[in-house]
Design a protein around this motif. Structure first.
Motif, short mmCIF file in Angstrom:
data_model
loop_
_atom_site.label_atom_id
_atom_site.label_comp_id
_atom_site.label_asym_id
_atom_site.label_seq_id
_atom_site.Cartn_x
_atom_site.Cartn_y
_atom_site.Cartn_z
N SER A 1 107.14 101.45 55.09
CA SER A 1 107.44 100.08 55.56
C SER A 1 106.28 99.15 55.24
N ASP A 2 106.64 97.93 54.96
CA ASP A 2 105.69 96.82 54.85
C ASP A 2 105.33 96.41 56.30
N ILE A 3 104.37 95.52 56.46
CA ILE A 3 104.00 95.08 57.82
C ILE A 3 104.46 93.64 58.10
N ASP A 4 103.92 92.66 57.35
CA ASP A 4 104.17 91.26 57.71
C ASP A 4 105.61 90.82 57.45
N GLU A 5 106.22 90.25 58.46
CA GLU A 5 107.63 89.81 58.43
C GLU A 5 108.58 91.00 58.26
N THR A 6 108.03 92.22 58.41
CA THR A 6 108.87 93.42 58.38
C THR A 6 108.81 94.11 59.74
N ILE A 7 107.59 94.37 60.23
CA ILE A 7 107.48 94.90 61.60
C ILE A 7 106.64 93.98 62.50
N GLY B 1 111.06 96.23 53.36
CA GLY B 1 110.11 95.12 53.30
C GLY B 1 110.83 93.79 53.13
N ASP B 2 110.10 92.69 53.35
CA ASP B 2 110.72 91.36 53.27
C ASP B 2 110.57 90.74 51.88
N GLN B 3 109.84 91.41 50.97
CA GLN B 3 109.63 90.87 49.62
C GLN B 3 110.16 91.87 48.59
N TYR B 4 110.67 91.35 47.47
CA TYR B 4 111.09 92.27 46.40
C TYR B 4 109.88 93.07 45.89
N SER B 5 108.69 92.44 45.96
CA SER B 5 107.49 93.14 45.48
C SER B 5 107.12 94.32 46.38
N ASP B 6 107.69 94.38 47.58
CA ASP B 6 107.50 95.57 48.44
C ASP B 6 108.32 96.74 47.91
N LEU B 7 109.39 96.42 47.17
CA LEU B 7 110.42 97.41 46.86
C LEU B 7 110.48 97.80 45.38
N MET C 1 110.17 82.00 53.95
CA MET C 1 108.98 81.21 54.28
C MET C 1 107.89 81.32 53.21
N TYR C 2 107.84 82.46 52.54
CA TYR C 2 106.90 82.62 51.44
C TYR C 2 107.39 83.71 50.49
N TYR C 3 106.86 83.66 49.26
CA TYR C 3 107.28 84.59 48.23
C TYR C 3 106.03 85.24 47.64
#
Ligand SMILES: [Mg+2]
Length: 245
Positions: free
Chosen positions: A100-106, A220-226, A241-243
């Motif tokens: 898992s990602d952290i920011d805007e994910t958990i 995660g909340d970003q494609y770059s997480d995945l 809110m951000y990319y």
């Protein structure tokens, strides 16, 4: 005249079919899990332009965003259940885990974003964001935290991979412990590392798999997480809110 298969259905069958049809209308099946290949395709088709941050913040509190978030978490849970069922009959030696990602994910950073919006900024100020992270004041995002807790209860390891830099490790741990978020490994960006999140995060996932784990879900909340492979299921959470590249 020869009877068709359909005409041989008894009234009892019809009532069962009717019940199934009603169940499908009331509880439509969840979309299938997203493979890393599908995530690459979704990313190339997605519109990456961001709305003004004030609108993005408003969207984050909408029913639409909440539904998207909950559906991603539900797909992740279904992927865990499927992997556990398969593991019972499989001879694979690999241990299962979730990433898992952290920011805007958990952890929810909207209290910071709200202050930024009040200052009428056009986009997120990342130095200000780092100072906010250092306060360890992020709020819990319960559905995804519960997904990690569910995974752990079912015997999966939990690994967190974040774009937060190493010098924010202590504040990050403090914030995670505050909400009882249990994990087995916390991977952060090097203090001087300015590379894209995709190679950084996928290298950590490779490292996790090299340790003998199979990544069942990456959320995660970003494609770059995945992007970049190394997960059976990839779950993208909403964030306008951000990319992050
Ligand atoms: Mg994030």
């Amino acid at each position: 005249m020869q009877k068709t298969r359909f005409s041989r259905l008894s009234p009892r069958h019809y009532s069962k079919l009717s019940l199934l049809a009603i169940a499908l209308v009331l509880f439509p099946p969840l979309a299938l899990a997203h493979s890393t290949v599908e995530i690459e395709a979704m990313h190339s088709k997605a519109d990456h332009s961001l709305p003004p941050i004030k609108e993005a913040l408003k969207f984050s509190y909408s029913k639409e965003s909440e539904k998207e978030f909950d559906q991603a978490v539900a797909r992740g849970k279904a992927a865990i259940d499927k992997a556990l069922a398969e593991a019972k009959t499989s001879k694979k030696e690999k241990a299962l885990c979730i990433v898992s990602d952290i920011d805007e994910t958990i952890l929810d950073n909207r209290p910071f974003i709200e202050k930024e919006v009040a200052k009428d900024v056009k986009e997120v100020n990342w130095d200000g964001f780092a100072a906010w992270v250092d306060e360890a004041a992020g709020k819990p995002l319960k559905p995804s935290i519960e997904l990690l807790a569910y995974a752990r209860k079912k015997g999966l390891a939990v690994f967190l991979i974040s774009g937060r830099v190493e010098k924010l490790r202590r504040a990050t741990i403090t914030n995670l412990v505050k909400y009882g978020i249990a994990y087995d490994g916390l991977y952060l960006r090097g203090n001087e590392d300015k590379s894209s999140a995709i190679p950084m995060k996928s290298a950590y996932r490779k490292k996790i798999e090299d340790m003998g784990y199979e990544i069942v879900v990456n959320i995660g909340d970003q494609y770059s997480d995945l992007k970049g492979g190394y997960s059976i299921d990839c779950e993208k959470l909403p964030n306008k809110m951000y990319y992050i590249q």
